[in-house]
Design an enzyme around this catalytic site. Sequence first.
Site, mmCIF file in Angstrom:
data_model
loop_
_atom_site.group_PDB
_atom_site.id
_atom_site.type_symbol
_atom_site.label_atom_id
_atom_site.label_comp_id
_atom_site.label_asym_id
_atom_site.label_seq_id
_atom_site.Cartn_x
_atom_site.Cartn_y
_atom_site.Cartn_z
ATOM 1 N N SER A 115 13.419 34.356 14.437
ATOM 2 C CA SER A 115 13.138 35.242 13.307
ATOM 3 C C SER A 115 13.183 34.554 11.954
ATOM 4 O O SER A 115 12.761 35.136 10.957
ATOM 5 C CB SER A 115 14.131 36.413 13.304
ATOM 6 O OG SER A 115 13.771 37.359 14.281
ATOM 7 N N GLU A 147 0.540 -16.918 19.674
ATOM 8 C CA GLU A 147 0.178 -16.865 18.259
ATOM 9 C C GLU A 147 -0.791 -17.960 17.811
ATOM 10 O O GLU A 147 -1.492 -17.786 16.827
ATOM 11 C CB GLU A 147 1.460 -16.948 17.405
ATOM 12 C CG GLU A 147 2.375 -15.753 17.558
ATOM 13 C CD GLU A 147 1.708 -14.464 17.124
ATOM 14 O OE1 GLU A 147 1.115 -14.434 16.032
ATOM 15 O OE2 GLU A 147 1.753 -13.490 17.907
#
Length: 749
Positions: free
Chosen positions: A401, A128
């Site tokens: 369906s 970092e």
Amino acid sequence: MSGGPELMTHHAYEEPEGYDDVEPEETGGKRALTPAQRKKRRWKIIRRVAYAFVGVFFVLPAIAFVITYFLVDVPSPTEVAQNQSQAVTYLFADGSPMGKDVPRGGNRVLLSPEQIPDVMKHAAIATEDDSFETNSGFDVGGLLRAVYNQATGGTGGGSTISQQYIKKATDNDAPTLTRKWTELAKSFKMNQTYEKKDIITAYLNIIYFGRGAYGVGAASQAFFHKEAKDLTFSEAALLAGLIQQPGRSENDKVAHDRWNTALDRMVKNNYITAADRAAAQFPTPIPLEDSKQQAGAPPAFVIQQVKDELAAHDIPEDRYYSGGFVVQTTIDPKAQQAAEQAATEALENQVDDNLLDALVAVDPKTGGVLAYYGGKPIVKGPNGEDQAGRDWADTPQNPGSSMKPFDLTALLKKGEGLDKTYDGSNNRTFDGRVVRNAGPGSSCSQQCTVAEAMMRSANTVFYDMVLNDTKQGPVKEAAKEAGVKVKEDGGQSIVSTKDNNISLGGGETQITPLDMASAYATFAANGEQRDRHFVQKVTNAQNEVAYEATTDAKPAFDSDADKSRQIAGNVTEALKPVIGFSHLKCPNGHECAGKTGTQQHTKVAGEPAWAANANSQTWMVGYTPSVSVAAWVGGDGNKPLHGKNNSPIYGSTIAGPMWQKFLSLYLTGKPGEKFDKVERIGGEVAPPPSTEVVTTSESTPTEENPGNDGGDHPGRGHESETPSSSSSKHTKPSTTSKETPTGSQDPPR
């Protein structure tokens, strides 16, 4: 004369200002500046500009920075921790408590510098802020790189560890110069106030690592079930790498990439040797759900849906536990209890361990999710260990369906209606492909109306309708208009137009139960579509509203609201007779409409003989004016599923009764309701004579009496043992029918 005035002729001539580089005739005949004088004049101007530049860009900012330095305070890690440790409180829709979501990392304690190993500090610094040991709270080079990247569209910032601490401590990430200015002042002040070992400790005590874990103490437990002091350099590298992408900690590729990046930077900064780097092995974290939910917590799948919804509205995961939020959901306590009871009872007496189920209920009037059951949140692994369950309510499956109402919607949008006729006979050939119905009960005459075809779920009619009339694109569009969220728009479902399998809900078309409930809710809402949501309102620790959902509606199927209403009403009219035809019933006083669906299993080598007739996914999706419900019972992928005596299961045998049970429990005591009447599109036609009798049937579907479920496979049909003429348009369905799949073994559609 001494002291007397000198003669004018004895004065040295001095050129007045303003005559630089001017010809004599332009200055009244006066002499121009010499080159030396002009040079002197230019340097005087340059000096003045330089003084102004230094004053504006250096002196004034320095003064302002000093003033800011004395005005700002650096928040302590203890103060920050108090804000980050707050659980998220969940409420039901009526305001009653649902439970609390406590961070998975548990109750975090602040670690001292001695309790955090050097490998963890080094991993964070290397990943970092590699100038951490020497910078004064900000890195000039990093700031310049950040400015350059923003100007050129590149990536990467210039924030130091001190700046990141301030940003997290103040919970302020606003992209303003004021915020950045005060952040720099606080970072500088922090480095003048604290030693470096205290700064890196403060940072590692509050930073978010993912899995709900703030601070390295919580993260080491959440990811590895160990104390921070016992972390290896490889484990420390993974945690440090995840700081940049904590919300993607469960993405295996992201985790590996970030781990590799951290290790490479640790080598570059001489924190580990190249030999250590070469020998390092990826430290696999413990399973995500290894820490069980605490008692009284909201349903795990509801929590995840809420998190996803809030992340889309500027409350991402790293803010989720830090605001002291109270989330008022749309979940109705009665509906949720009914969903859990109906879904649990549906599988209690089943003999097939592969059966899974899900149930979702949506309020058509608001779009709010009333009930959400996605299966068990924690399941047993192959060795008996607890594992995270899969949310089957948000997992796409072939709808079978239950896709046909979208076929019908596309037809109605063309101006053709329920009285349009097709050849509904069995075994029709389309482009060399034989399409079959579900047996005599699902076939009708060569002049079969769309209304009767929907009631019987005649495959040949809907296959013909989409192939030759509506085409596939408008069917997909109708599904999206109703509320199905497809992958290309950021959703989960897939609605494929590559072939005509879409007409019967097979092939690559796969839709989640959540989407089906939401889409059918649009039919129930008379063609008004509302975005489904789980959250009503979120308030923070100061009781301020942080987010509030909107329930605005828009016409779904036509820009004209009346036309959209008419289309939805016609779909409802077609789906009302399906309930009785499938041997289901509505609670007394309530009208219902809906559609079953089944996807057939494709048999593979080595499976038992009964698998040839098995199904893999079954559905019942239906609604009243006040609630839309999707019930799904199926398996994980193409698994052959069976009931007692290896009998096939259908939408009407388990999913249907589960749907019916939910409505019975939820609507008990609520006023009766009827659907609004609309003008029929395409003309009037009398409904089948048997509709009224069948709709009020008290028969309940069972494995021995499944009712008509509709064939969802062009190449295979479900044949009933009960005689029924395929040429009769209005044959009343038998209440003793038993469907048995037969026919060819084409792949599922």
